[in-house]
Design a protein around this motif. Structure first.
Motif, mmCIF file in Angstrom:
data_model
loop_
_atom_site.group_PDB
_atom_site.id
_atom_site.type_symbol
_atom_site.label_atom_id
_atom_site.label_comp_id
_atom_site.label_asym_id
_atom_site.label_seq_id
_atom_site.Cartn_x
_atom_site.Cartn_y
_atom_site.Cartn_z
ATOM 1 N N HIS A 193 84.688 20.509 -52.892
ATOM 2 C CA HIS A 193 83.305 20.353 -53.349
ATOM 3 C C HIS A 193 82.383 20.465 -52.150
ATOM 4 O O HIS A 193 82.468 19.668 -51.215
ATOM 5 N N TRP A 194 81.512 21.471 -52.168
ATOM 6 C CA TRP A 194 80.559 21.698 -51.077
ATOM 7 C C TRP A 194 79.150 21.604 -51.633
ATOM 8 O O TRP A 194 78.858 22.165 -52.683
ATOM 9 N N GLN A 195 78.267 20.912 -50.904
ATOM 10 C CA GLN A 195 76.891 20.754 -51.384
ATOM 11 C C GLN A 195 75.929 20.695 -50.209
ATOM 12 O O GLN A 195 76.181 20.009 -49.216
ATOM 13 N N ARG A 196 74.842 21.425 -50.324
ATOM 14 C CA ARG A 196 73.753 21.327 -49.358
ATOM 15 C C ARG A 196 72.764 20.270 -49.833
ATOM 16 O O ARG A 196 72.605 20.024 -51.021
ATOM 17 N N SER A 197 72.106 19.617 -48.898
ATOM 18 C CA SER A 197 71.078 18.653 -49.267
ATOM 19 C C SER A 197 70.000 19.348 -50.091
ATOM 20 O O SER A 197 69.669 20.513 -49.860
ATOM 21 N N GLN A 198 69.453 18.623 -51.047
ATOM 22 C CA GLN A 198 68.528 19.225 -51.999
ATOM 23 C C GLN A 198 67.089 19.233 -51.488
ATOM 24 O O GLN A 198 66.639 18.285 -50.852
ATOM 25 N N GLY A 199 66.375 20.295 -51.823
ATOM 26 C CA GLY A 199 64.950 20.361 -51.559
ATOM 27 C C GLY A 199 64.595 20.928 -50.202
ATOM 28 O O GLY A 199 65.416 21.004 -49.288
ATOM 29 N N ALA A 200 63.339 21.323 -50.086
ATOM 30 C CA ALA A 200 62.811 21.852 -48.831
ATOM 31 C C ALA A 200 62.342 20.695 -47.957
ATOM 32 O O ALA A 200 61.501 19.888 -48.375
ATOM 33 N N ILE A 201 62.889 20.609 -46.745
ATOM 34 C CA ILE A 201 62.531 19.558 -45.785
ATOM 35 C C ILE A 201 62.251 20.224 -44.446
ATOM 36 O O ILE A 201 63.104 20.925 -43.904
ATOM 37 N N ALA A 202 61.070 20.014 -43.911
ATOM 38 C CA ALA A 202 60.687 20.651 -42.647
ATOM 39 C C ALA A 202 61.254 19.863 -41.468
ATOM 40 O O ALA A 202 61.332 18.631 -41.499
ATOM 41 N N PHE A 203 61.625 20.592 -40.415
ATOM 42 C CA PHE A 203 62.204 19.966 -39.229
ATOM 43 C C PHE A 203 61.744 20.710 -37.989
ATOM 44 O O PHE A 203 61.761 21.945 -37.951
ATOM 45 N N SER A 204 61.339 19.948 -36.966
ATOM 46 C CA SER A 204 60.908 20.584 -35.723
ATOM 47 C C SER A 204 61.173 19.645 -34.549
ATOM 48 O O SER A 204 61.051 18.420 -34.676
ATOM 49 N N VAL A 205 61.549 20.235 -33.401
ATOM 50 C CA VAL A 205 61.823 19.486 -32.178
ATOM 51 C C VAL A 205 60.683 19.741 -31.203
ATOM 52 O O VAL A 205 60.369 20.897 -30.891
ATOM 53 N N LEU A 206 60.072 18.676 -30.715
ATOM 54 C CA LEU A 206 58.901 18.775 -29.863
ATOM 55 C C LEU A 206 59.285 18.572 -28.400
ATOM 56 O O LEU A 206 59.877 17.545 -28.035
ATOM 57 N N ALA A 207 58.965 19.558 -27.582
ATOM 58 C CA ALA A 207 59.305 19.512 -26.162
ATOM 59 C C ALA A 207 58.575 18.362 -25.471
ATOM 60 O O ALA A 207 57.442 18.020 -25.812
ATOM 61 N N LYS A 208 59.253 17.756 -24.504
ATOM 62 C CA LYS A 208 58.719 16.729 -23.602
ATOM 63 C C LYS A 208 58.530 15.360 -24.245
ATOM 64 O O LYS A 208 58.131 14.415 -23.564
ATOM 65 N N GLU A 209 58.796 15.231 -25.535
ATOM 66 C CA GLU A 209 58.642 13.924 -26.172
ATOM 67 C C GLU A 209 59.973 13.185 -26.193
ATOM 68 O O GLU A 209 61.041 13.788 -26.396
ATOM 69 N N ASN A 210 59.918 11.854 -26.007
ATOM 70 C CA ASN A 210 61.090 11.017 -26.197
ATOM 71 C C ASN A 210 60.865 10.103 -27.393
ATOM 72 O O ASN A 210 59.884 10.237 -28.121
ATOM 73 N N HIS A 211 61.761 9.146 -27.589
ATOM 74 C CA HIS A 211 61.719 8.319 -28.796
ATOM 75 C C HIS A 211 60.453 7.470 -28.878
ATOM 76 O O HIS A 211 59.995 7.142 -29.977
ATOM 77 N N SER A 212 59.879 7.131 -27.739
ATOM 78 C CA SER A 212 58.667 6.308 -27.714
ATOM 79 C C SER A 212 57.397 7.134 -27.650
ATOM 80 O O SER A 212 56.413 6.838 -28.339
ATOM 81 N N SER A 213 57.406 8.162 -26.820
ATOM 82 C CA SER A 213 56.162 8.916 -26.612
ATOM 83 C C SER A 213 55.707 9.662 -27.863
ATOM 84 O O SER A 213 54.530 9.954 -28.021
ATOM 85 N N ILE A 214 56.634 9.956 -28.786
ATOM 86 C CA ILE A 214 56.271 10.720 -29.977
ATOM 87 C C ILE A 214 55.335 9.930 -30.890
ATOM 88 O O ILE A 214 54.631 10.505 -31.721
ATOM 89 N N ILE A 215 55.309 8.582 -30.722
ATOM 90 C CA ILE A 215 54.350 7.769 -31.482
ATOM 91 C C ILE A 215 53.215 7.273 -30.580
ATOM 92 O O ILE A 215 52.496 6.331 -30.931
ATOM 93 N N PHE A 216 53.061 7.913 -29.403
ATOM 94 C CA PHE A 216 52.021 7.586 -28.432
ATOM 95 C C PHE A 216 52.191 6.158 -27.897
ATOM 96 O O PHE A 216 51.219 5.531 -27.479
ATOM 97 N N LYS A 217 53.402 5.599 -27.921
ATOM 98 C CA LYS A 217 53.591 4.204 -27.561
ATOM 99 C C LYS A 217 53.222 3.967 -26.099
ATOM 100 O O LYS A 217 53.748 4.612 -25.199
#
Length: 446
Positions: A227-251
């Motif tokens: 049984h093979w299944q792909r996740s359902q629906g369109a979901i956008a994904f992007s990787v942002l250069a120079k950001e880490n786990h904290s800086s991406i929320i302007f912390k």
């Protein structure tokens, strides 16, 4: 008028970390973004579970009079906040009645974090600083955050692999954003290749696959079980250069490291159903816009994927002691296999609550180099499990695949990208046949 916006923080954090992001949204949308809500939830109490948080979130939601009509609110989450939100809407709503329209996920821990099992001493030093003699870590939350956790697997079945799609045009419009850079200073001890310092890129991405199969005693696939299944629906994904786990929320900052981060967040909160309409190739407008704004080739993160494997016997009982075998041909092929184990497979984590569940982390750059070898026509994945069935000394257990045989999951080289997909996760459920010798139980005539 824009939907109300709710912002949820992650583990060991609070709403004050989102003041700069909140100010940015107010400046971007003005009165259109009114009202904007900053949520606070208890993440550091050991007894609090995700179920508790879902109940508390619904109580707070109704007490404040937030809209519950379908697609009436937008939510921005960070890290573990993604799991809390997904637990909440899958518990209290359906894909059709869900009040969330735009679901913007910043460095979400959708398939856990490699830091979740490190323990209090590690967190106390790397995350909380020098002056932290001891603290509650939110044990139940961290258990669900651990790699290969049963919790994230079940949650994926509730929204990503449900009968009715939760994501895409006419439903929830999800955008997942994560940085490609780890931490600096003492916090750099948390860094891992292919992560933002806390979350793996492939573990953030909601686009994923699920594969279930059963093997017979010789580890040949039983066809009717595939049984093979792909996740359902369109979901956008992007990787942002120079950001880490904290800086991406302007912390701790007024602006993120990468100016593009603000642009993408703003646009993710204005996308429409039309932006998520897919064609026959599953492309959709918002993902194309993201790729144009932020070309994937500009990202420095290494190409990785992970397989979250759970191994059970035919009775559903977990197989706690096993080894993943990888080879391209039957018999001796030691140099090639050494490359597979030392360089392609970068890390294995056994889930602390259930050894049958493991996270395998793969370096796809190595796989690309291996695929250039014309002798590499297929990759075999099989399992060496304990106890080995060798009656009469060992009357129960699992048969081993002989060294001169090929068995298990056979992946032609042309199909490898389907399983090892860049920056994505595969959920793998495999059933082995546990054998019991006749000597284990005998009946004789009196």
């Amino acid at each position: 008028m824009h939907n109300p916006i709710v912002i949820l923080h992650g583990w060991s954090d609070n709403s004050s970390s989102f003041k700069a992001l909140g100010n940015f949204l107010q400046e971007s949308f003005g009165n259109a973004v009114q009202p904007l809500y900053l949520a606070d939830w208890l993440s550091m109490h050991d007894a609090i579970s995700y179920a508790d948080l879902a109940d508390a979130m619904q109580q707070a939601w109704l007490a404040l009079g937030l809209p519950t009509a379908p697609q009436s609110v937008d939510i921005v989450v960070h890290s573990t906040g993604a799991l809390v939100t997904r637990q909440w809407f899958t518990r209290y709503y359906s894909a059709s009645t869900n009040p969330v329209k735009r679901f913007v996920q910043l460095a979400p821990a959708n398939f856990g974090s490699p830091l979740a099992h490190k323990g209090r001493s590690f967190y106390g030093r790397a995350v909380k600083g020098w002056n932290q003699p001891g603290f509650q870590t939110g044990a139940a939350i961290l258990t669900g955050l651990e790699l290969a956790a049963d919790y994230t697997r079940k949650l994926a079945q509730q929204d990503l692999f449900a009968n009715e799609a939760w994501y895409g045009a006419g439903k929830m419009l999800a955008t997942v954003l994560i940085g490609d850079t780890g931490y600096s200073g003492i916090s750099a001890i948390a860094n891992e290749a292919g992560s933002d310092g806390t979350v793996r890129l492939c573990g953030a991405n909601l686009n994923c696959s699920y594969l279930r199969l059963a093997l017979d005693q010789q580890q040949q696939i039983l066809p009717e079980t595939w049984h093979w299944q792909r996740s359902q629906g369109a979901i956008a994904f992007s990787v942002l250069a120079k950001e880490n786990h904290s800086s991406i929320i302007f912390k701790g900052r007024k602006v993120p490291h990468n100016p593009l981060t603000q642009v993408v967040i703003r646009q993710a909160l204005t996308v429409t159903d039309q932006d998520f309409q897919t064609d026959l190739s599953q492309n959709f407008g918002w993902q194309q816009q993201l790729d144009a704004l932020n070309p994937p080739e500009n990202v420095q993160a290494e190409q990785r994927s992970q397989v979250l494997c759970r191994l059970t016997d035919q009775h559903g009982v977990g197989v706690n002691d096993y080894f993943l075998e990888m080879y391209r041909t039957a018999g001796a092929d030691s140099r090639f296999e050494e490359t597979l184990y030392r360089h392609f497979l970068r890390h294995v984590h056994t889930y602390s609550q259930d050894p049958a569940s493991r996270a395998f982390y793969f370096d796809l750059a190595v796989l690309d180099r291996l695929k250039q070898d014309p002798k590499f026509q297929q990759l075999y994945l099989s399992f060496s499990a304990q106890p080995h069935f060798k009656p009469p000394r060992q009357p129960v257990g699992f048969t081993n695949v002989p060294a001169n045989a090929a068995a298990g999951l056979v992946l032609p080289s042309t199909e490898l990208a389907r399983v090892f997909k860049p920056q994505q996760t595969l959920l793998l459920d495999v059933q082995l046949q546990r054998v019991v010798a006749d000597s284990v139980f005998k009946l004789s005539r009196a």
